[in-house]
Write a protein that holds these residues in place. Structure first.
Motif, PDB file in Angstrom:
ATOM      1  N   LYS A   1      63.769  99.585 -22.448  1.00  0.00           N
ATOM      2  CA  LYS A   1      65.127  99.274 -22.877  1.00  0.00           C
ATOM      3  C   LYS A   1      65.824 100.596 -23.189  1.00  0.00           C
ATOM      4  CE  LYS A   1      63.899  94.852 -25.081  1.00  0.00           C
ATOM      5  NZ  LYS A   1      63.873  94.070 -26.359  1.00  0.00           N
ATOM      6  N   ASN A   2      67.118 100.638 -22.957  1.00  0.00           N
ATOM      7  CA  ASN A   2      67.877 101.868 -23.201  1.00  0.00           C
ATOM      8  C   ASN A   2      68.374 101.902 -24.643  1.00  0.00           C
ATOM      9  OD1 ASN A   2      69.374 104.190 -23.146  1.00  0.00           O
ATOM     10  ND2 ASN A   2      70.904 103.441 -21.685  1.00  0.00           N
ATOM     11  N   LEU A   3      67.764 102.760 -25.452  1.00  0.00           N
ATOM     12  CA  LEU A   3      68.156 102.862 -26.859  1.00  0.00           C
ATOM     13  C   LEU A   3      69.589 103.342 -27.026  1.00  0.00           C
ATOM     14  CD1 LEU A   3      64.971 104.608 -28.341  1.00  0.00           C
ATOM     15  CD2 LEU A   3      65.527 102.171 -28.384  1.00  0.00           C
TER      16      LEU A   3
ATOM     17  N   ARG B   1      73.488  95.292 -24.623  1.00  0.00           N
ATOM     18  CA  ARG B   1      72.946  96.134 -23.554  1.00  0.00           C
ATOM     19  C   ARG B   1      71.709  96.912 -24.004  1.00  0.00           C
ATOM     20  NH1 ARG B   1      75.390  99.993 -21.510  1.00  0.00           N
ATOM     21  NH2 ARG B   1      74.731  99.665 -19.326  1.00  0.00           N
ATOM     22  N   ARG B   2      71.563  97.140 -25.295  1.00  0.00           N
ATOM     23  CA  ARG B   2      70.382  97.872 -25.781  1.00  0.00           C
ATOM     24  C   ARG B   2      69.151  96.970 -25.884  1.00  0.00           C
ATOM     25  NH1 ARG B   2      73.776 101.114 -30.481  1.00  0.00           N
ATOM     26  NH2 ARG B   2      75.191 102.129 -29.001  1.00  0.00           N
TER      27      ARG B   2
ATOM     28  N   GLU C   1      76.591 106.982 -19.798  1.00  0.00           N
ATOM     29  CA  GLU C   1      75.797 106.872 -21.020  1.00  0.00           C
ATOM     30  C   GLU C   1      74.507 107.655 -20.872  1.00  0.00           C
ATOM     31  OE1 GLU C   1      74.819 102.719 -21.369  1.00  0.00           O
ATOM     32  OE2 GLU C   1      73.965 102.655 -19.360  1.00  0.00           O
ATOM     33  N   ALA C   2      73.942 108.035 -21.986  1.00  0.00           N
ATOM     34  CA  ALA C   2      72.584 108.572 -21.962  1.00  0.00           C
ATOM     35  C   ALA C   2      71.623 107.432 -21.665  1.00  0.00           C
ATOM     36  CB  ALA C   2      72.249 109.196 -23.313  1.00  0.00           C
ATOM     37  N   GLN C   3      70.551 107.738 -20.975  1.00  0.00           N
ATOM     38  CA  GLN C   3      69.505 106.745 -20.752  1.00  0.00           C
ATOM     39  C   GLN C   3      68.239 107.229 -21.466  1.00  0.00           C
ATOM     40  OE1 GLN C   3      68.897 105.036 -16.915  1.00  0.00           O
ATOM     41  NE2 GLN C   3      71.060 105.176 -16.346  1.00  0.00           N
ATOM     42  N   TYR C   4      68.078 106.737 -22.687  1.00  0.00           N
ATOM     43  CA  TYR C   4      66.877 107.014 -23.466  1.00  0.00           C
ATOM     44  C   TYR C   4      66.013 105.756 -23.382  1.00  0.00           C
ATOM     45  CZ  TYR C   4      69.632 110.816 -25.615  1.00  0.00           C
ATOM     46  OH  TYR C   4      70.401 111.938 -25.833  1.00  0.00           O
ATOM     47  N   LEU C   5      65.122 105.723 -22.412  1.00  0.00           N
ATOM     48  CA  LEU C   5      64.383 104.516 -22.085  1.00  0.00           C
ATOM     49  C   LEU C   5      63.120 104.426 -22.929  1.00  0.00           C
ATOM     50  CD1 LEU C   5      64.744 104.650 -18.195  1.00  0.00           C
ATOM     51  CD2 LEU C   5      66.353 103.765 -19.904  1.00  0.00           C
TER      52      LEU C   5
END
Length: 1002
Positions: A740-742, A753-754, A793-797
């Motif tokens: 999931k994208n934090l 979306r998170r 957006e940043a993608q912090y997965l």
């Protein structure tokens, strides 16, 4: 010999004595090696010579980190070896163990006179144990502070101490241990100028105040509130770095048309020209009144600041002050601390706190023309700073801290001019020259009072417990031009402060970078260095990696301020370029920072101050760059009033990054592995972050972080997890993972979306390594619809183990019945080392497969559940395990039925109540299961009794001669524990008549 340990620790080349002779030296060099975070010598051990270890502890949690020291003197005939250090001894920095009238943190006693185990000094000697190839000792770091460590030894028959620093011809340096508060890693910084952030215009009347910052009663901008603590927290930031809040100088203010001009001076003037370090600017409160005295207005500002800090404390927001200790305003006031330190005994000349320092004690300052000398009067104080490669600040004068290696004493266009790069630790501590007499020592003491004063003013008085220290008061100091003070002075200031507040954080401005910043890293927690410049020119992922790797190489685990601009630097012409750098920087350890207005679209759109810039009302030229003006009344009202569509999305994008950082220990950690895509797309920055090496993602945080470096184009690439990285991330071939994208873009209308799984049904660990996964990063959209569906957006997965947890054992009850209205079901987990079961869902019905009693009821992770139903009902249960990723496993097999019985009923009709049978261990469901004596026989004086037992039930034989209820007594030695067979007991008696019975001994 003077103060030998100080010279050894600080490497005073003038006074080092070398005791070793050539014949005493072995063929190899002496070694002093440090293994942090280890109780044994580690492969990663480092030589002590001018190296630094950064450790992070939580004193409230009583953290203790082992540090193992190995010392090989490289000579024979060693009688004893010792480690000499002030580790954990910060509390003694302000004491005077040798009664020389000087605090030991300023000038420690002579080390050669300190014997091993003596606990009365700032430094302590610890005896090492002999071992293979040398001597060993493990010490535990348990108190935050800035410490030094060296070693010494004695030869048999020689009383002289030989120091590591002097071995092999001398010139070796101490090892530094910087023990920082663990929560320094968690800081997400926002720089703050009180006057500007909510100002509605560029006049005094339109300024913002301390009250505005937390919507206090009477705050001028409450009716049009924009910035407050909730705004900050909503952004994902949790600390504020204040530009100096103190009264600024009037004398020497810069004219509006520049130095040497004739225009009126800037109003209010530079905050970095401090007039009083122990007061709040009287102009920072809405309660300022021109008819009041200065002291009345300052009291009102102090109250406003205290109220703000209290409000920040309540919301968990850290407050970092900013102070330039290396210089003051020309008209800087003594304060009461100055009187206490510098005034003659008894204050015969009636010095006042508002007296000007240079007029009372000019030796506080450097001399004009030679910064290695002290001023002799107010007429020859020197403009700051000591170096002249970038000019002078003519509204401030230079404070004299003594003579030391990094001091530029005079401008010779040569070696002396470059002294600021000198990494030496030499400090002239002689008093005969006057360079380190009571006046200079008093300067050190004066600035040591700064943090203590502000802690006192904000709720952390001396003697506060750890909980108070942690939760209240100011929290940090950004040391303006921190590189310009002697390292020994900073160590003294840091340790005195940490003795008051253990988790106080120190950040040094050391913009030269390289060796100069490395010098600061040997005592500071955070380095405000020159990363801003390479960040500006970084264009691809390899450039960013180089930036971070260079700093890791230079500063180790020291934290770097990850700023892409500041009050001294220009902003980007495109505000999304600043946001990209924030996205990238928030993936590595350090402190990501936002400058006020970046989240609203702050941009530098010109190269000349007469052409409007998008953001602040006024700009000034700073070395050819135009920066928001902080010497005059200014505002960012253009940003608050902006209706430009393209800037409206900046805040939620910054917010996503900030909140992801706040919620991810992995992102904040220093554990990282840069990863490449199959297409080597240099416009996608990619790094794997993990909280704990080799720990399963089910239990430890793992994030795969990506940022699009190209705001104008979509970017994509396929990424595989390298085989060497997979074990560090805890990835197992047979497990299934999802993400999931934090940092997913969300607003009040774009939600959820998170919480969305991005890899469909998941990817196995084997496939993550062999085929990988594709990352799509979007460009900055130009329509609302595109922002709602494909945002930049940043993608912090965050990596989740989504393997369904294994089936639990079948739930059971102790018996096939329960007395009363409650039945307790228990079960056991079949979880393996990668199964993190966070919850169990239990389903219970009064018929097989039913759920009328409990329908997938959460047990909050407990493996027991108490069901309530009516007597006579039979209950059936199944249990479903749920993983920490909220993935449900398969339900267990259904339990056998458990019937609820009334206590006084007789379900099996054997004349014993259900409760009595339960107590006796017999089965109330079986009429043949009853507690009774089945055989009794007498032979002479011996009576033998026999009765059936149930497994595990304790029994006792009782006897009576009369059947009187009070006459029954336990027969000693008759206790038995049932095993399911018949039990017997022989009782000897001479009574003609005797009665017996069996009781359960529960």
């Amino acid at each position: 010999m003077g103060h030998l340990p100080l010279n050894l620790l600080l490497m005073n080349p003038i006074r080092i004595l070398v005791f070793l002779t050539a014949s005493a030296l072995a063929s190899h060099a002496a070694e002093l090696k440090i293994s942090p975070n280890s109780t044994t010598r580690a492969a990663s051990e480092v030589e002590a010579n001018y190296t630094t270890t950064h450790l992070y502890i939580d004193e409230v949690a009583a953290d203790s980190i082992p540090v193992t020291i190995f010392f090989d003197p490289a000579t024979t005939g060693v009688e004893t070896a010792e480690v000499f250090t002030n580790l954990n001894r910060r509390d003694r920095a302000e004491l005077d163990a040798n009664s020389d009238g000087i605090e030991d943190g300023i000038l420690p006693p002579e080390g050669s006179l300190i014997t091993a185990g003596d606990d009365s000094h700032y430094f302590k000697a610890h005896t090492m144990s002999p071992g293979a190839d040398g001597y060993y000792l493990t010490l535990d770091a348990s108190k935050t502070g800035a410490y030094r460590l060296t070693a010494r030894y004695k030869l048999t028959g020689d009383p002289t101490w030989h120091w590591y620093n002097n071995t092999d011809g001398g010139g070796k340096r101490d090892h530094c241990l910087v023990v920082s508060p663990a929560d320094a890693r968690d800081i997400r910084l926002y720089e703050m100028n009180v006057f500007n952030v909510e100002a509605s215009g560029d006049t005094f009347a339109q300024r913002s105040t301390l009250e505005d910052l937390h919507n206090a009663t009477g705050a001028a901008h409450n009716t049009n509130n924009r910035w407050d603590l909730d705004y900050l927290l909503g952004l994902g930031s949790n600390w504020l770095w204040f530009q100096p809040i103190h009264p600024n100088g009037i004398e020497g203010r810069e004219p509006a048309d520049g130095w040497g001009g004739s225009a009126n001076p800037y109003d209010p003037g530079s905050p970095y020209a401090v007039k009083n370090f122990f007061e709040v600017s009287e102009l920072m409160t809405i309660n300022y009144d021109g008819s009041h005295t200065t002291q009345q207005n300052r009291a009102a500002s102090m109250a406003a600041f205290q109220d703000f800090v209290a409000a920040a404390d309540a919301k968990g927001v850290g407050v970092m002050l900013d102070a330039p200790f290396n210089h003051t305003a020309y008209d800087c006031e003594l304060s009461q601390y100055g009187i206490d330190i510098f005034a003659p005994a008894g204050n015969p000349d009636n010095w006042q706190p508002t007296d000007i320092i240079k007029d009372r004690e000019a030796r506080f300052y450097s001399a004009d023309g030679n910064y290695g000398q002290r001023a002799t009067s107010a007429s020859n104080v020197a403009a700051a700073p000591d170096r002249s490669d970038f000019g002078k600040w003519y509204d401030v004068i230079d404070v004299f801290f003594g003579r030391y290696d990094a001091l530029v004493e005079y401008d010779d266009d040569g070696a002396e001019e470059s002294s600021y790069t000198n990494e030496g630790d030499w400090l002239d501590t002689t008093t005969a020259t006057g360079n380190f007499d009571q006046i200079t020592q008093g300067v050190w003491r004066y600035f040591a009072q700064y943090t203590l004063h502000w802690l006192e003013q904000t709720g952390v008085p001396a003697g506060s417990d750890l909980a108070t220290q942690t939760a209240y008061g100011i929290d940090g100091l950004r040391a303006d031009f921190g590189q310009g003070l002697p390292p020994q002075c900073w160590e003294y200031l840091i340790n005195k402060t940490r003795a008051r507040k253990w988790n106080f954080v120190f950040m040094s401005e050391s913009l030269d970078g390289g060796n100069v910043t490395y010098r600061s890293a040997r005592h500071f927690d955070i380095l405000n260095e020159n990363i801003v410049f390479p960040l500006q020119s970084a264009g691809d992922t390899w450039a960013y990696r180089s930036i971070f790797e260079d700093r890791r190489t230079a500063y180790g685990q020291g934290l770097v301020l990850l700023n892409n601009t500041s009050h001294d630097e220009t902003n980007y012409t495109d505000p999304w370029l600043a946001n990209i750098r924030y996205q990238v920087c928030a993936t590595v350890d350090g402190l990501p920072m936002i400058f006020p207005g970046q989240e609203l679209g702050l941009a530098d759109s010109s190269s000349h101050p007469t052409i409007p810039n998008f953001g602040y009302d006024h700009y000034e030229e700073n070395f050819g760059k135009y920066i928001p003006h902080f010497k005059r009344w200014n505002s960012m009202s253009a940003l608050w009033n902006d209706t430009d569509f393209g800037n409206d999305q900046l805040y939620p994008v910054y917010q996503g990054v900030g909140h992801a950082r706040a919620n991810s220990p992995a992102l904040r950690s220093s554990n990282r592995w840069f990863i490449d895509g199959d297409g080597s797309n240099g416009q996608i920055f990619a790094v794997a972050k993990y909280q704990t090496a080799n720990a399963s993602p089910a239990f430890s945080d793992v994030v795969l972080a990506f940022a699009n470096l190209d705001r104008n184009n979509d970017q994509s690439d396929n990424f595989k997890i390298p085989s060497g990285l997979a074990p560090l991330l805890g990835i197992q071939d047979s497990r299934t993972y999802n993400v999931k994208n934090l940092a997913a873009y969300q607003t009040s209308t774009v939600t959820g979306r998170r919480d969305t799984w991005l890899w469909g049904s998941g990817i196995t660990g084997a496939d993550l390594k062999s085929t990988g996964f594709t990352v799509f990063t979007k460009k900055v959209p130009v329509t609302v619809e595109a922002w709602d569906t494909a945002p930049f957006e940043a993608q912090y997965l965050k990596l989740y183990d989504v393997t369904p947890p294994p089936v639990t054992a079948t739930p059971t009850t102790p018996m096939a019945y329960a007395i009363g209205t409650e039945a307790v079901f228990t079960w056991s987990s079949n979880a393996g080392p990668d199964d993190h079961i966070a919850d169990y869902l239990i389903t219970i019905g009064t018929s097989p497969g039913g759920n009328d009693i409990a329908n997938a009821q959460s047990t909050a992770g407990q493996t027991t559940y108490t069901a309530t139903a009516a007597p006579g009902q039979t209950l059936y249960a199944t249990v479903t395990p749920v993983s920490a990723a909220a993935i449900s496993g398969t339900a267990s097999a259904e339990s056998t039925g458990t019937i609820l019985l009334t206590p006084d009923g007789d379900h099996d009709g054997d004349t014993m109540t259900n409760a009595a049978e339960a107590s006796a261990g017999t089965d109330p469901l079986d009429p043949a299961s009853v507690l009774r004596i089945t055989s009794i026989a007498r032979s002479g004086s011996t009576v033998t009794l026999t009765w059936p037992s149930t497994d595990g039930t304790p029994y006792m034989v009782q006897t009576s001669e009369s059947l009187d209820p009070a006459s029954w007594q336990d027969i000693p030695g008759s206790a038995r524990t049932g095993d399911g067979s018949d039990l017997t007991h022989d009782h000897t008696t001479t009574a003609p008549t005797r009665f017996y019975r069996i009781r359960t001994a529960r």
